[in-house]
Design a protein around this motif. Structure first.
Motif, PDB file in Angstrom:
ATOM      1  N   LYS A 131     -12.088   5.329  -6.056  1.00 26.51           N
ATOM      2  CA  LYS A 131     -12.300   5.594  -4.623  1.00 26.51           C
ATOM      3  C   LYS A 131     -13.028   4.423  -3.967  1.00 26.51           C
ATOM      4  O   LYS A 131     -12.629   3.929  -2.907  1.00 26.51           O
ATOM      5  N   GLU A 132     -14.119   3.984  -4.603  1.00 24.63           N
ATOM      6  CA  GLU A 132     -14.890   2.874  -4.049  1.00 24.63           C
ATOM      7  C   GLU A 132     -14.103   1.568  -4.091  1.00 24.63           C
ATOM      8  O   GLU A 132     -14.161   0.764  -3.145  1.00 24.63           O
ATOM      9  N   MET A 133     -13.347   1.364  -5.157  1.00 27.80           N
ATOM     10  CA  MET A 133     -12.536   0.149  -5.254  1.00 27.80           C
ATOM     11  C   MET A 133     -11.434   0.151  -4.204  1.00 27.80           C
ATOM     12  O   MET A 133     -11.080  -0.903  -3.651  1.00 27.80           O
ATOM     13  N   SER A 134     -10.904   1.323  -3.903  1.00 30.15           N
ATOM     14  CA  SER A 134      -9.873   1.433  -2.871  1.00 30.15           C
ATOM     15  C   SER A 134     -10.411   1.006  -1.503  1.00 30.15           C
ATOM     16  O   SER A 134      -9.727   0.327  -0.729  1.00 30.15           O
ATOM     17  N   LYS A 135     -11.655   1.387  -1.218  1.00 28.36           N
ATOM     18  CA  LYS A 135     -12.278   0.987   0.049  1.00 28.36           C
ATOM     19  C   LYS A 135     -12.432  -0.524   0.130  1.00 28.36           C
ATOM     20  O   LYS A 135     -12.136  -1.145   1.174  1.00 28.36           O
ATOM     21  N   LEU A 136     -12.891  -1.141  -0.949  1.00 25.12           N
ATOM     22  CA  LEU A 136     -13.047  -2.596  -0.965  1.00 25.12           C
ATOM     23  C   LEU A 136     -11.695  -3.300  -0.783  1.00 25.12           C
ATOM     24  O   LEU A 136     -11.594  -4.290  -0.047  1.00 25.12           O
ATOM     25  N   ASN A 137     -10.664  -2.772  -1.453  1.00 24.87           N
ATOM     26  CA  ASN A 137      -9.339  -3.379  -1.325  1.00 24.87           C
ATOM     27  C   ASN A 137      -8.797  -3.262   0.107  1.00 24.87           C
ATOM     28  O   ASN A 137      -8.146  -4.175   0.615  1.00 24.87           O
ATOM     29  N   GLN A 138      -9.092  -2.132   0.762  1.00 28.70           N
ATOM     30  CA  GLN A 138      -8.654  -1.958   2.153  1.00 28.70           C
ATOM     31  C   GLN A 138      -9.391  -2.946   3.064  1.00 28.70           C
ATOM     32  O   GLN A 138      -8.788  -3.552   3.965  1.00 28.70           O
ATOM     33  N   ASN A 139     -10.682  -3.133   2.812  1.00 29.54           N
ATOM     34  CA  ASN A 139     -11.451  -4.090   3.603  1.00 29.54           C
ATOM     35  C   ASN A 139     -10.926  -5.508   3.425  1.00 29.54           C
ATOM     36  O   ASN A 139     -10.819  -6.277   4.395  1.00 29.54           O
ATOM     37  N   LEU A 140     -10.586  -5.873   2.174  1.00 26.59           N
ATOM     38  CA  LEU A 140     -10.046  -7.208   1.927  1.00 26.59           C
ATOM     39  C   LEU A 140      -8.691  -7.366   2.607  1.00 26.59           C
ATOM     40  O   LEU A 140      -8.392  -8.427   3.181  1.00 26.59           O
ATOM     41  N   ASN A 141      -7.889  -6.323   2.576  1.00 31.14           N
ATOM     42  CA  ASN A 141      -6.584  -6.375   3.250  1.00 31.14           C
ATOM     43  C   ASN A 141      -6.756  -6.604   4.751  1.00 31.14           C
ATOM     44  O   ASN A 141      -6.030  -7.401   5.362  1.00 31.14           O
ATOM     45  N   ASP A 142      -7.759  -5.931   5.362  1.00 32.37           N
ATOM     46  CA  ASP A 142      -8.010  -6.113   6.806  1.00 32.37           C
ATOM     47  C   ASP A 142      -8.408  -7.546   7.123  1.00 32.37           C
ATOM     48  O   ASP A 142      -7.981  -8.124   8.133  1.00 32.37           O
ATOM     49  N   VAL A 143      -9.245  -8.144   6.274  1.00 33.58           N
ATOM     50  CA  VAL A 143      -9.663  -9.538   6.475  1.00 33.58           C
ATOM     51  C   VAL A 143      -8.456 -10.467   6.419  1.00 33.58           C
ATOM     52  O   VAL A 143      -8.300 -11.384   7.245  1.00 33.58           O
ATOM     53  N   LEU A 144      -7.570 -10.236   5.462  1.00 35.08           N
ATOM     54  CA  LEU A 144      -6.403 -11.106   5.298  1.00 35.08           C
ATOM     55  C   LEU A 144      -5.384 -10.912   6.416  1.00 35.08           C
ATOM     56  O   LEU A 144      -4.703 -11.864   6.829  1.00 35.08           O
ATOM     57  N   VAL A 145      -5.274  -9.692   6.938  1.00 37.67           N
ATOM     58  CA  VAL A 145      -4.393  -9.448   8.089  1.00 37.67           C
ATOM     59  C   VAL A 145      -4.900 -10.228   9.300  1.00 37.67           C
ATOM     60  O   VAL A 145      -4.126 -10.845  10.052  1.00 37.67           O
ATOM     61  N   SER A 146      -6.239 -10.231   9.461  1.00 38.36           N
ATOM     62  CA  SER A 146      -6.840 -10.979  10.574  1.00 38.36           C
ATOM     63  C   SER A 146      -6.573 -12.473  10.422  1.00 38.36           C
ATOM     64  O   SER A 146      -6.266 -13.165  11.402  1.00 38.36           O
ATOM     65  N   LEU A 147      -6.670 -12.976   9.199  1.00 37.24           N
ATOM     66  CA  LEU A 147      -6.400 -14.391   8.947  1.00 37.24           C
ATOM     67  C   LEU A 147      -4.941 -14.723   9.258  1.00 37.24           C
ATOM     68  O   LEU A 147      -4.634 -15.764   9.857  1.00 37.24           O
ATOM     69  N   GLU A 148      -4.040 -13.840   8.885  1.00 32.57           N
ATOM     70  CA  GLU A 148      -2.611 -14.075   9.127  1.00 32.57           C
ATOM     71  C   GLU A 148      -2.310 -14.142  10.621  1.00 32.57           C
ATOM     72  O   GLU A 148      -1.508 -14.956  11.071  1.00 32.57           O
ATOM     73  N   LYS A 149      -2.981 -13.305  11.405  1.00 29.82           N
ATOM     74  CA  LYS A 149      -2.754 -13.308  12.854  1.00 29.82           C
ATOM     75  C   LYS A 149      -3.214 -14.629  13.478  1.00 29.82           C
ATOM     76  O   LYS A 149      -2.599 -15.129  14.414  1.00 29.82           O
ATOM     77  N   GLN A 150      -4.300 -15.198  12.949  1.00 32.23           N
ATOM     78  CA  GLN A 150      -4.808 -16.463  13.465  1.00 32.23           C
ATOM     79  C   GLN A 150      -3.847 -17.607  13.157  1.00 32.23           C
ATOM     80  O   GLN A 150      -3.790 -18.595  13.883  1.00 32.23           O
ATOM     81  N   HIS A 151      -3.126 -17.483  12.039  1.00 32.01           N
ATOM     82  CA  HIS A 151      -2.201 -18.544  11.622  1.00 32.01           C
ATOM     83  C   HIS A 151      -0.789 -17.977  11.516  1.00 32.01           C
ATOM     84  O   HIS A 151      -0.067 -18.258  10.564  1.00 32.01           O
TER      85      HIS A 151
END
Length: 415
Positions: free
Chosen positions: A199-219
Motif C-alpha cells: 500500500k505504501e509502496m503504491s503511494k510512492l510509485n503514484q507520486n513518482l509517476n506524477d513527477v514524471l508526467v509533469s516533466l513530460e509536459k515541460q518537454h
C-alpha cells in the motif's frame, strides 16, 4: 542392561506405550515442519533484502540522469529516500514479528528431544530391573538378600522413569496443539506486513509517476515513442542486409530489445568452465588438455605451448596430498592415524544393540567403538557411554553426526 538381548531371546517383555509413541511421532513431524518453515522464511527475507538493493540501485540511476534544471528533481529525490526507508522498515518488521518468533518457537525442541531420548534409556533400565527382580523371585533357590536389593533397585528405576514419563506425557500434547496458533500468528504477521508495504509502496510509485508526467509536459515536443519490435519468427517488412556506414567507420553496436541473453563470444564459447576448488582435477585435465601420450611433452611444456597458441593464459594444475590431524587425505589408506578428541579407550560390542533414538549408536556384535567423554558430564546416565564407531571414524564422517550413546554392558573393553 542386557534388556534388548533378553527381549530378542523371548525372556523379557518390553514396556509399550502406544499413546506416548504417537506423541513422539507428532513431535518429530512438528519439528520437521518448523525447521522447514524457518528455512523458507530466511530465504524470503534474503529475497526482500535483494529486492531492496535492486530498487535502491534503480532509484540511484534515476537521480543521476535527472538533470538539475528539470522540474520535480527534489520531489524525485525525496521519493527515492522514502522508498529506501520503506524497504528497511519492511525487512526489520519481518525479522521482529516473524523470524524471531520462529526462532523462539523452535528453541523449545532440542531440550524436549533430549528428554525423550533419556526417557527411553530410563525405560530400558526400568524393564531390566523389573525382569531381574522377577527372575530372583521365581528362582528355585531364593536369596532374600539379593531379592531385597533387586526390589530396591526396581523401585528406584521405576521412580526415575515415571517422573520423566509424566512430565513428557503432559508437555508433548500441549506442544503439538500449540502449532495451530503459531502457524496462524506467523502467516498473519507476514500477510499483514506485506499488505501494508505494498500500500505504501503504491503511494510512492503514484507520486513518482506524477513527477514524471509533469516533466513530460515541460518537454512535450521531445516525447519518446516506443515502436513495436518485429517478431523473432517473422522477418521485418522489407528485410534487407544492413549496409555498412558510408564513411567506412565501424557500425554502432546492436541494441538487443527482446531480452534474450547475449550470445557467447568465440573465445568464451571455446573455453571450458573452471572446476570448483573443492573438486580435484582429473589427471587427464592438466592445463585444460587431454592425457599426453607416451613421449609427449612434459606438463610445463604443454602449458607453455598452449599459451603460445591461445589468447587464454595457461593454467598449470598441481596435485598434492594434504595431511590433516596425522591423516593423509586422498590416500587409499585403510585407517586413520589420529583419534577422536578426548579419546579414552576402545570397546567391542558383544551383542547387537538396536538404537531407540537418534542420539544412540546402532551396534552389531564385533563393532569396535572409540569411547569419548560427554560434552556435558551431567547428561551421562549410569551404565551408558559416549562413543563413535571406529568404522565411521575411519571414513572421515563428521564427529557431531556419527557419535552417540550406548549401553556399556553390551560391550567389552579391548584397549
Amino acid at each position: 542392561m542386557m534388556r534388548k538381548v533378553l527381549q530378542k531371546l523371548g525372556k523379557a517383555d518390553e514396556t509399550k506405550d502406544e499413546q506416548f509413541e504417537q506423541c513422539v511421532q507428532n513431535f518429530n513431524k512438528q519439528l520437521t515442519e518448523g525447521t522447514r518453515l524457518q528455512k523458507d522464511l530466511r530465504t524470503y527475507l534474503a529475497s526482500v533484502k535483494a529486492m531492496h538493493e535492486a530498487s535502491k540501485k534503480l532509484n540511484e540511476c534515476l537521480q543521476e540522469v535527472y538533470e538539475p534544471d528539470w522540474p520535480g528533481r527534489d520531489e524525485a529525490n525525496k521519493i527515492a529516500e522514502n522508498n529506501d526507508l520503506l524497504w528497511l522498515d519492511y525487512h526489520q518488521k519481518l525479522v521482529d514479528q516473524a523470524l524471531l518468533t520462529m526462532d523462539t518457537y523452535l528453541g523449545q525442541f532440542p531440550d524436549i528431544k533430549s528428554r525423550i531420548a533419556k526417557r527411553g534409556r530410563k525405560l530400558v533400565d526400568y524393564d531390566s530391573a523389573r525382569h531381574h527382580y522377577e527372575s530372583l523371585q521365581t528362582a528355585k533357590k531364593k536369596d532374600e538378600t539379593k531379592i531385597a536389593k533387586a526390589e530396591e533397585e526396581l523401585i528406584k528405576a521405576q521412580k526415575v522413569f515415571e517422573e520423566m514419563n509424566v512430565d513428557l506425557q503432559e508437555e508433548l500434547p500441549s506442544l503439538w496443539n500449540s502449532r495451530v496458533g503459531f502457524y496462524v500468528n506467523t502467516f498473519q504477521s507476514i500477510a499483514g506486513l506485506e499488505e501494508n508495504f505494498h500500500k505504501e509502496m503504491s503511494k510512492l510509485n503514484q507520486n513518482l509517476n506524477d513527477v514524471l508526467v509533469s516533466l513530460e509536459k515541460q518537454h512535450g515536443s521531445n516525447t519518446f515513442t516506443v515502436k513495436a519490435q518485429p517478431s523473432d519468427n517473422a522477418p521485418a517488412k522489407g528485410d534487407k542486409s544492413p549496409s555498412p556506414p558510408p564513411d567506412g567507420s565501424p557500425a554502432a553496436p546492436e541494441i538487443r530489445v527482446n531480452h534474450e541473453p547475449e550470445p557467447p563470444s568465440s573465445a568464451a564459447a571455446g573455453a571450458a568452465l573452471p572446476k570448483s576448488p573443492s573438486q580435484p582435477a582429473e589427471a587427464s585435465e592438466v592445463a585444460g588438455g587431454t592425457r599426453p601420450a607416451a613421449g609427449a611433452q612434459e606438463p610445463g611444456e604443454t602449458a607453455a605451448s598452449e599459451a603460445a597458441s591461445s589468447s587464454l593464459p595457461a593454467v598449470v594444475v598441481e596435485t598434492f596430498s594434504a595431511t590433516v590431524n596425522g591423516t593423509v587425505e586422498g590416500s587409499g589408506g585403510a585407517g586413520r592415524l589420529d583419534l577422536p578428541p578426548g579419546f579414552m579407550f576402545k570397546v567391542q560390542a558383544q551383542h547387537d544393540y538396536v538404537a531407540t533414538d537418534t542420539d544412540e549408536l546402532q551396534l552389531k556384535a564385533g563393532d569396535v567403538v572409540l569411547v569419548i567423554p560427554f560434552q556435558n558430564p551431567e547428561e551421562q546416565d549410569e551404565g551408558w557411554l559416549m562413543g563413535v564407531k571406529e568404522s565411521d571414524w575411519n571414513q572421515h564422517l563428521e564427529l557431531e553426526k556419527c557419535r552417540g550413546v550406548f549401553p556399556e554392558n553390551f560391550t567389552e573393553r579391548v584397549q
